[in-house]
Motif scaffolding. Structure first.
Motif, short mmCIF file in Angstrom:
data_model
loop_
_atom_site.label_atom_id
_atom_site.label_comp_id
_atom_site.label_asym_id
_atom_site.label_seq_id
_atom_site.Cartn_x
_atom_site.Cartn_y
_atom_site.Cartn_z
N ASP A 11 0.80 -1.23 0.00
CA ASP A 11 0.00 0.00 0.00
C ASP A 11 0.83 1.28 0.00
O ASP A 11 0.30 2.37 0.02
CB ASP A 11 -1.02 -0.01 1.16
CG ASP A 11 -0.35 0.08 2.52
OD1 ASP A 11 0.87 0.29 2.58
OD2 ASP A 11 -1.06 -0.07 3.54
N GLY A 13 2.79 2.28 2.32
CA GLY A 13 2.94 2.83 3.67
C GLY A 13 4.08 2.18 4.44
O GLY A 13 5.10 1.79 3.88
N GLY B 220 -0.22 5.78 -0.74
CA GLY B 220 0.15 6.35 0.56
C GLY B 220 -0.21 7.82 0.67
O GLY B 220 -0.23 8.38 1.76
N ARG B 323 3.64 7.57 8.28
CA ARG B 323 3.31 6.87 7.05
C ARG B 323 1.94 6.20 7.14
O ARG B 323 1.50 5.86 8.24
CB ARG B 323 4.31 5.74 6.81
CG ARG B 323 5.63 6.17 6.32
CD ARG B 323 6.44 4.93 5.95
NE ARG B 323 7.60 5.35 5.19
CZ ARG B 323 8.66 5.91 5.74
NH1 ARG B 323 8.71 6.10 7.05
NH2 ARG B 323 9.68 6.28 4.99
N LEU B 324 1.35 5.98 5.99
CA LEU B 324 0.14 5.17 5.93
C LEU B 324 0.39 3.84 6.65
O LEU B 324 1.40 3.20 6.45
CB LEU B 324 -0.19 4.87 4.46
CG LEU B 324 -1.36 3.92 4.19
CD1 LEU B 324 -2.68 4.58 4.55
CD2 LEU B 324 -1.38 3.50 2.73
N GLY B 326 -1.99 0.36 8.05
CA GLY B 326 -3.21 -0.33 8.42
C GLY B 326 -4.47 0.09 7.68
O GLY B 326 -5.57 -0.26 8.07
N MET B 327 -4.31 0.88 6.58
CA MET B 327 -5.50 1.26 5.81
C MET B 327 -5.44 0.47 4.51
O MET B 327 -4.56 0.68 3.70
CB MET B 327 -5.46 2.76 5.53
CG MET B 327 -6.82 3.38 5.35
SD MET B 327 -6.69 5.19 5.48
CE MET B 327 -6.01 5.60 3.90
N MET B 328 -6.33 -0.48 4.35
CA MET B 328 -6.23 -1.41 3.22
C MET B 328 -6.76 -0.80 1.93
O MET B 328 -7.97 -0.72 1.74
CB MET B 328 -7.00 -2.68 3.53
CG MET B 328 -6.39 -3.48 4.65
SD MET B 328 -4.73 -4.05 4.18
CE MET B 328 -4.18 -4.67 5.77
N PRO B 330 -5.84 -1.92 -1.49
CA PRO B 330 -5.06 -2.67 -2.48
C PRO B 330 -5.42 -2.26 -3.91
O PRO B 330 -6.52 -1.79 -4.17
CB PRO B 330 -5.45 -4.12 -2.22
CG PRO B 330 -6.78 -4.06 -1.57
CD PRO B 330 -6.85 -2.75 -0.83
#
Lengths: 333, 333
Positions: A11, A13, B220, B323-324, B326-328, B330
């Motif tokens: 992702d 990140g 991101g 940073r980004l 845990g936010m999925m 894809p």
């Protein structure tokens, strides 16, 4: 660190950052930036060669190599057959969620090793992750940049009598991969020929100043590649069947499953067409290299008008060879 | 011609040949050879930039673009933010068996159109086909080569007071793609910002000789890209929340689903850090271009030691951005 690739590794990140640092930067020895962005280079000369190839081979590890070794050697060979000295490589990974990070590490390590061996630098990379079931393990694209240092490209000019040489036995890669997949039903003691040919081929170009063409007979095998050459340059090429080197195991396996070794993929072989008067010198050079120890003169250019490939059998009859058609060999490279 | 891609389209034989001729060569206007082999080029200067990117976006067609347009614009932008003029592109396709050839044709046509618009030439290609279920439609790798014509790369040297500029509204691409996937539950009248920024960014580099850095905040989002810059160059960057341009629809949608637009992907935006005394001139240039019409000064470099990104809220409090994680999201690019 996690054991398997998750979607968050793709992702952009925190996890992507850690994956790149711990797997790619460690193996390729780069700073962060080079893996993310455009890499700035000053190249030695302005005459360059560029090639791209995606690798989707199944399985990713096989006797004699891995998708990592193949992704470097395959692109290096595409440059080398054009007469260029390979210098830089980029790599783009598409990874399936759930892929083992230890496997990824082994693949990347194979890439780093093969790159070191061939003298190429990996200058940029990219990693994408797709959901489980949206890829099969890992796919790798490598794009290569080489330079024409002394201007000695193959001339692409042919005359009657030019000799056709193959740098070694054919069909090893395809049969090794099919066997590893279990598709042959029995095990075959054969390794893929997966290898980088740049040193050997550039030596030929250095010593012989009128190499006509070099090509690597990968997908579609020796026959398909020679059909392409014959058509592109309107040549009649006659192959002498009995002089084409084929390992006994490959020959036997092909008989058994009804495949023709002429159409099986190779990943460490080159076709060279050279002036007849230089064929002995070229053979002498090839035979000095482990990758060329089974090299053989297998045919000649008999005409420069028609665009056809003929196979002369041991009994003296000739048959026309066409491109590979209808033989399903998916994901062989 | 067949309607769908079959495994035989990827075996290097007759069908591969026909596919390449009828889809790729037709759109990219190349001879056969260039699509198969290494392309030989003479580049105008020896200072070059190279970048690679794989595109796995889902769906392949979305409001404002397609994977084809994105694959060209994305790589063009990676070159442009480095200050390089994009010249050449390679493309590698991994196609799933069963993919509609008409869709492939539309995608390739989008690539050709965007390449023409940006002035890049597609110099080499590769096509692989994998079995049904081993990919999801089509994945494209593009690798780009650009040149540094006048030596005006961003300096990567920063001082306190440098201005941070974003070239337009953030989050449009990510929200448009999520909406198109049906993941938001409602339809959102918003197009991806997918666009090539090379003309605009190179104009800035021509007019301003001490641009500090340019980056495209893709995966991101704005925050992750600025965290990377802050960390890589030990900068303290303070963003002014209320000056960051976000479309009302994007803002509303983010509120609804609990996403932060600062972390949503963009595909036609650039971050520019420039000397404070040149910020007005840079803004003036950006505002002349349709791609830069919503550009805004959104923050400044307040220190050159720490490596942190802070967000100043309208109430004057500051919070640390990371940073980004845990936010999925894809397959957003």
């Amino acid at each position: 660190m996690e054991k398997r690739i998750s979607l968050a590794h793709g992702d952009g990140g925190e996890l992507s950052h850690r994956l790149i640092k711990s797997v790619f930067v460690e193996a390729f020895g780069h700073n962060n930036e080079a893996m993310f962005d455009a890499s700035a280079l000053t190249i030695p000369v302005r005459d360059i060669a560029v090639t791209t190839d995606s690798f989707v081979i199944k399985p990713v590890f096989f006797p004699g190599g891995s998708i990592g070794k193949l992704a470097v050697a395959g692109t290096v060979n595409d440059l080398a057959v054009s007469g260029a000295k390979p210098l830089y490589l980029t790599c783009g990974f598409v990874i399936e969620e759930g892929f083992e990070i230890s496997d990824l590490r082994a693949i990347v390590s194979d890439m780093a090793k093969e790159a070191k061996k061939t003298g190429v630098t990996i200058i940029a990379g990219d990693t994408k992750v797709v959901e489980r079931g949206s890829a099969d393990g890992v796919y790798i694209n490598t794009t290569g940049i080489g330079i024409y240092e002394n201007g000695r490209k193959p001339s692409l000019q042919f005359t009657e009598g030019d000799a056709v040489i193959i740098s070694g036995t054919i069909g090893d890669h395809g049969i090794a991969v099919l066997a590893e997949r279990g598709e042959l039903g029995i095990s075959v003691p054969i390794d893929s020929d997966c290898a980088s040919l740049n040193t050997m081929l550039l030596k030929v170009c250095e010593e012989i100043d009128d190499v006509r063409i070099m090509r690597d007979p990968t997908r579609g095998g020796l026959a398909t590649t020679l059909v392409e050459i014959a058509e592109d340059f309107s040549l009649t090429i006659v192959l002498n069947e009995s002089s084409i080197p084929v390992r006994e195991e490959v020959h036997g396996m092909c008989e058994l499953i009804g495949f023709d070794p002429l159409y099986i993929a190779n990943e460490g072989k080159a076709i060279l067409i050279v002036p007849n008067e230089h064929k002995d010198k070229v053979m002498e050079i090839l035979l000095q290299f482990p990758e060329g120890k089974d090299a053989a003169v297998i045919g000649e250019v008999t005409g420069t008008e028609k665009g056809q490939l003929l196979l002369e059998t041991p009994l003296g009859s000739k048959r026309l060879l066409t491109r590979l058609a209808g033989m399903m060999l998916p994901r062989i490279c």
